[in-house]
Design a protein around this motif. Structure first.
Motif, PDB file in Angstrom:
ATOM      1  N   VAL A 297      42.818  35.275  45.558  1.00 30.17           N
ATOM      2  CA  VAL A 297      42.507  33.901  45.984  1.00 30.17           C
ATOM      3  C   VAL A 297      41.007  33.649  45.936  1.00 30.17           C
ATOM      4  N   PHE A 298      40.228  34.584  46.467  1.00 30.13           N
ATOM      5  CA  PHE A 298      38.778  34.424  46.426  1.00 30.13           C
ATOM      6  C   PHE A 298      38.268  34.383  44.989  1.00 30.13           C
ATOM      7  N   SER A 299      38.846  35.196  44.129  1.00 29.69           N
ATOM      8  CA  SER A 299      38.416  35.222  42.728  1.00 29.69           C
ATOM      9  C   SER A 299      38.725  33.891  42.047  1.00 29.69           C
ATOM     10  N   LEU A 300      39.915  33.353  42.297  1.00 25.35           N
ATOM     11  CA  LEU A 300      40.288  32.073  41.683  1.00 25.35           C
ATOM     12  C   LEU A 300      39.407  30.942  42.191  1.00 25.35           C
TER      13      LEU A 300
ATOM     14  N   LEU B 124      31.595  37.540  41.534  1.00 24.75           N
ATOM     15  CA  LEU B 124      31.274  37.179  42.911  1.00 24.75           C
ATOM     16  C   LEU B 124      32.546  37.029  43.740  1.00 24.75           C
ATOM     17  N   GLY B 125      33.585  36.412  43.156  1.00 23.49           N
ATOM     18  CA  GLY B 125      34.842  36.259  43.881  1.00 23.49           C
ATOM     19  C   GLY B 125      35.482  37.595  44.214  1.00 23.49           C
ATOM     20  N   LEU B 126      35.443  38.525  43.259  1.00 24.97           N
ATOM     21  CA  LEU B 126      36.008  39.853  43.516  1.00 24.97           C
ATOM     22  C   LEU B 126      35.250  40.563  44.632  1.00 24.97           C
ATOM     23  N   ILE B 127      33.923  40.450  44.603  1.00 28.23           N
ATOM     24  CA  ILE B 127      33.114  41.107  45.641  1.00 28.23           C
ATOM     25  C   ILE B 127      33.393  40.492  47.007  1.00 28.23           C
ATOM     26  N   LEU B 128      33.416  39.147  47.061  1.00 27.80           N
ATOM     27  CA  LEU B 128      33.674  38.477  48.338  1.00 27.80           C
ATOM     28  C   LEU B 128      35.082  38.790  48.846  1.00 27.80           C
ATOM     29  N   GLY B 129      36.058  38.724  47.935  1.00 30.15           N
ATOM     30  CA  GLY B 129      37.430  39.018  48.342  1.00 30.15           C
ATOM     31  C   GLY B 129      37.587  40.430  48.857  1.00 30.15           C
ATOM     32  N   ALA B 130      36.983  41.390  48.152  1.00 27.05           N
ATOM     33  CA  ALA B 130      37.059  42.780  48.598  1.00 27.05           C
ATOM     34  C   ALA B 130      36.356  42.960  49.938  1.00 27.05           C
ATOM     35  N   GLY B 131      35.209  42.285  50.096  1.00 28.85           N
ATOM     36  CA  GLY B 131      34.487  42.387  51.362  1.00 28.85           C
ATOM     37  C   GLY B 131      35.284  41.828  52.527  1.00 28.85           C
ATOM     38  N   VAL B 132      35.915  40.668  52.320  1.00 29.80           N
ATOM     39  CA  VAL B 132      36.726  40.063  53.384  1.00 29.80           C
ATOM     40  C   VAL B 132      37.938  40.943  53.689  1.00 29.80           C
ATOM     41  N   ALA B 133      38.544  41.521  52.646  1.00 27.28           N
ATOM     42  CA  ALA B 133      39.702  42.390  52.858  1.00 27.28           C
ATOM     43  C   ALA B 133      39.321  43.616  53.692  1.00 27.28           C
TER      44      ALA B 133
END
Length: 464
Positions: free
Chosen positions: A19-22, A184-193
């Motif tokens: 979701v963050f990546s999209l 950036l989306g992958l990094i943010l999504g992984a960080g939030v996860a």
């Protein structure tokens, strides 16, 4: 958390990362589409000294002098003076400051080549501005480098590559922008996860259980969506994964105090909704299926459910026996499963805790212990009321039901403290509603099943 834990988190939270990546890719695409295309036109100039080059030493000194000047010229090119001259020359509407923001200059290391670049939404205007900037700079250098009283400048700038018109915009760059958005989306999504996992105190691994409960994990029941409609394993196929999980639990339970001929266990949990009652009923069914003589006691006098699951009479049961209205033999009900007898709760009393800690309850447990191989008591949860702890103190141990992803570490620790405060102890842990596949690979019900293969009537090959 080690590296394996991070991979486990990302695998479990892949939807969040996606979701963050999209979202990041969509934002990058939107910004790219809204951005005005910019075209660039550049011109190159050569900086040299004036005068004779016959003297090698003088020529070398002149070259060094030009190198020193080039660095200063790159700064002058982006200043307001050159921009003002170009505005006056072309009679532009924009201010010198606005034009100066469109101009950039660069030099190559250890060379006297100076490159000026002008960006503009119009490629023709970009070329016109770049040409004007280079011409005005040549004139400006001549003014600056002409000593007072002299007619010739010591240094001159010469345009060697005139400005040309660009055919393709330099920005936006869709591939780069979308690629950066995806990263950036992958990094943010992984960080939030990972942050969610760090802040999540619910129990999701057997390693957490082992560190919280001083008792073995004797079973893991995988999550089955069909359990809502068919909670009992007696309604399932013989080789259903959930039925097999309770057989494994039955086997492991028999290794708890293997020298004892008669065993009494209280089945409880930290809070309601963790599946203690269905676990108690299904474990009793599995034990009876294995040839044990089992008594299942509905010790949850506040929210009784066993009579509903097994379709038994709820009005006569444990409370009837405890207050002396009916002997134990008459209150016990038989079931369709041979070897399993049930003592339902009876009428709901106003004082459940007082009844459960009475001498009548102790005598009832003694009687059941003498008659049955295994006695299972479905008790209320430990944290809301004291009933479960009181029953555990009179039994051989408590079987704690822990629900995957719901029971927290604090709740389980408090439940263990509640047992130990009355002199009881957990005899085993049952990990309930675990993922059908995955987890940490230890003690989980994987939910694969292992039923016999269907025979093929056409297969007449001999068995090796």
């Amino acid at each position: 958390m080690d590296l394996r834990d991070y991979f486990r988190v990302l695998r479990a939270q892949w939807k969040l990362v996606a979701v963050f990546s999209l979202i990041a890719v969509a934002l990058a695409a939107a910004v790219t589409l809204r951005e005005t295309p910019q075209y660039a036109s550049s011109a190159r100039m050569f900086v040299s000294t004036q005068g004779s080059t016959d003297d090698a030493q003088a020529a070398n000194q002149g070259g060094q002098f030009s190198l020193q000047r080039v660095k200063s010229y790159a700064d002058l090119l982006t200043g307001r003076e050159i921009a003002r001259r170009v505005v006056d020359r072309l009679q532009l509407d924009e201010t010198p400051g606005e034009l100066a923001s469109q101009i950039s200059a660069s030099t190559k290391l250890d060379t006297v080549i100076l490159t000026v670049r002008v960006n503009d939404p119009d490629p023709k205007r970009a070329r016109l501005l770049a040409a004007a900037v280079s011409d005005e700079f040549v004139a400006y250098v001549a003014e600056l480098e002409t000593p007072p009283g002299k007619d010739q400048a010591t240094i001159k700038a010469t345009v060697v590559d005139p400005a040309s018109e660009s055919t393709a915009p330099i920005s936006p760059q869709p591939v780069r922008n979308i690629g950066l958005g995806l990263i950036l989306g992958l990094i943010l999504g992984a960080g939030v996860a990972v942050l969610r996992e760090t802040l999540d105190t619910t129990i999701k691994s057997t390693r957490q259980l082992e560190s919280l409960v001083p008792a073995p994990i004797i079973g893991a029941i995988s999550y089955d969506a069909a359990a809502v409609d068919t909670p009992l394993i007696s309604s399932l196929d013989t080789y259903a994964p959930r039925a097999e999980a309770f057989r494994v639990l039955r086997t492991n339970l028999q290794f708890i105090d293997p020298d004892a001929d008669h065993k009494v266990f209280v089945i409880t949990s930290s809070l309601p909704g963790e599946g203690k009652t269905t676990t108690a009923v299904n474990l009793a069914l599995a034990l009876a299926e294995g040839g044990e003589k089992v008594a299942l006691v509905e010790g949850d006098l506040r929210r009784p459910k066993i009579s509903e699951y097994l379709r038994l009479e709820p009005a006569v049961g444990l409370t009837t026996v405890l207050i002396g209205k009916l002997p134990l033999e008459d209150a016990i009900q038989t079931t369709a499963r041979e070897g399993l007898d049930v003592l339902t709760s009876g009428s709901t009393p106003p004082n459940p805790a007082e009844l459960l800690k009475s001498t009548s309850m102790a005598s009832l447990i003694t009687s059941l212990r003498a008659r049955y191989d295994v006695v299972l008591i479905d008790a209320p949860p430990l944290l809301p009321v004291t009933d479960g702890a009181l029953l555990a103190a009179q039994a051989d141990g408590a079987l704690l039901v822990v629900r995957h992803g719901k029971t927290t570490t604090d709740q389980l620790a408090l439940a263990v403290d509640r047992l130990e405060s009355v002199g009881a102890s957990p005899a085993g842990v049952i990990f309930n509603m675990t993922p059908a596949r995955g987890g940490d690979g230890y003690g989980y019900g994987y939910g694969y099943g292992y039923a016999p293969e269907e025979s093929n009537p056409r297969d007449t090959s001999p068995v090796a």
